[in-house]
Design an enzyme around this catalytic site. Sequence first.
Site, short mmCIF file in Angstrom:
data_model
loop_
_atom_site.label_atom_id
_atom_site.label_comp_id
_atom_site.label_asym_id
_atom_site.label_seq_id
_atom_site.Cartn_x
_atom_site.Cartn_y
_atom_site.Cartn_z
N SER A 1 45.81 90.17 39.10
CA SER A 1 45.12 89.60 37.93
C SER A 1 43.61 89.50 38.08
O SER A 1 42.92 89.16 37.12
CB SER A 1 45.68 88.22 37.62
N LYS B 1 41.74 91.36 35.56
CA LYS B 1 41.52 90.84 34.20
C LYS B 1 40.06 90.46 33.96
O LYS B 1 39.60 90.43 32.81
CB LYS B 1 42.44 89.63 33.95
N TYR C 1 48.03 98.47 31.83
CA TYR C 1 47.97 97.13 32.40
C TYR C 1 48.54 97.10 33.83
O TYR C 1 47.94 96.54 34.75
CB TYR C 1 48.72 96.15 31.48
N TYR D 1 45.22 79.86 35.77
CA TYR D 1 46.37 79.49 34.93
C TYR D 1 46.51 77.98 34.83
O TYR D 1 45.51 77.29 34.63
CB TYR D 1 47.67 80.15 35.46
N VAL E 1 48.22 87.47 41.92
CA VAL E 1 49.43 87.19 42.71
C VAL E 1 49.53 88.04 43.98
O VAL E 1 50.41 87.81 44.81
CB VAL E 1 50.75 87.33 41.91
N1 LIG Z 1 49.01 86.50 38.13
C1 LIG Z 1 49.03 87.79 38.37
O1 LIG Z 1 48.33 88.29 39.22
C2 LIG Z 1 50.03 88.53 37.56
C3 LIG Z 1 49.81 90.02 37.50
C4 LIG Z 1 51.10 90.80 37.58
N2 LIG Z 1 50.80 92.21 37.55
C5 LIG Z 1 51.99 90.48 36.41
O2 LIG Z 1 51.74 91.03 35.37
O3 LIG Z 1 52.90 89.70 36.49
#
Ligand SMILES: NC(=O)CC[C@H](N)C(=O)O
Length: 305
Positions: free
Chosen positions: A63, A66, A189, A241, A259
Site C-alpha cells: 500500500s 498508494k 492495482y 487505516y 502489509v
Molecule cells: N494494506 C495493504 O498494504 C494492502 C495491499 C494489498 N495489496 C491488498 O490489496 O490487500
Amino acid sequence: MNYQAILEEIEKEIQALFSEGKVADYIPALAKVDPNQFIMSVRLFDGTSFGVGDVNSKFSIQSISKVFTFTLALHQYGRDLYQRVGHEPSGDPFNSLVQLEYENGIPRNPFINAGAIVTTDTLVSIHKKYTFKFILDFIKKVANDDTITYDKDIYKSELENGFKNFALINMIKSYNNIHNKIDTVINTYFKQCSIMMSTSQLAQSMQYIANHGVNPLTNERLISISKAKRTSSLMLTCGHYDASGDFAYKVGLPGKSGVGGGIVAIVPQKMSICVYSPKLNAQGNSLIGTKALELFTSKTGLSIF
Ligand SMILES: NC(=O)CC[C@H](N)C(=O)O
C-alpha cells in the site's frame, strides 16, 4: 545530530519485540519472507543517508504504492478527484466493505484499498493499458532508479487470493464509480502493490513529498506545494487505516504503511525515512516499524508537533 548512532540504538531496542506480530498471509506469497528482519533508512535532502540492516534488500511495497498513485491522480485531476474518492479517515480496516454501501460507492480516502482502486481507475481512464508503466516510470523517477520492477509471484498470489479486493471493485462498479474494465483496473492495482523496493529506494522516493513537491536530487518539481501538503496531510490522517490516530499519537509524522511490512514517513522540509519489518500489528501495519519510528521521533524530537 548523529542519526547513525540513533538508528543503531533503535535497532538494539526493538530486538525484544521480535516475538510479537504476524506476517501477512492472506496473500500467500507475502508469507514467504523471513519474519525477523529490521531495516531502517534515513535520507536528508543533500543526499546523505543513514541506515541499519540491509538497506538494499527489496520487499513488496504494497500500500505504499498508494502514495504514488494518489500523487499522480491529484496532479491530473486536482480537486475533481474528490468527487470519486474522499479525504477523511475511515476508522475501518484497510480492506473493509461496509462504508461503501451507505456512502454510495465513494471510498473515504485514497489510502484504503477501495480508495486506491478508484484512484488507479482514474489513471486507467487516461493511460489505458499503459497505466502500470506510467506508475512504475514515476516511481523509478522519484526513486532515481531505473531497475525497479514488480514481483510476478506476489502479483499472481494477489490475483488468485484477493477476494476482498474483487468484492470491493465490484461493489464500487455497481455505483458507477469504476469507469474502466474491472480486470484492467484490478490487474494494475495488484501490480502496483507487487512493486519491490528497498528502504533506501523508498526513502529517496519520499523526498519530493518532504520537500514541498520538488525532488531535491534533480530539482524537478513533481507536484505543487499545495498538493504536496495535501498528500502529507492524508498520510498523517489516513496512512495507517484504523490505526492512523495511534500512529499520529505515537510517531507524530505523516506516514504510509504497506502489509509487506514497510512504512515510509517524512519530516517535512528535513528528511524522509523508511523502515521495514514484516510482522504486522492487528491493523496490518508493521509492528516493529511503528515502534522504531516512535523511538526515532522521541529520541530526535523531530515530529511535526
Ligand atoms: N494494506 C495493504 O498494504 C494492502 C495491499 C494489498 N495489496 C491488498 O490489496 O490487500
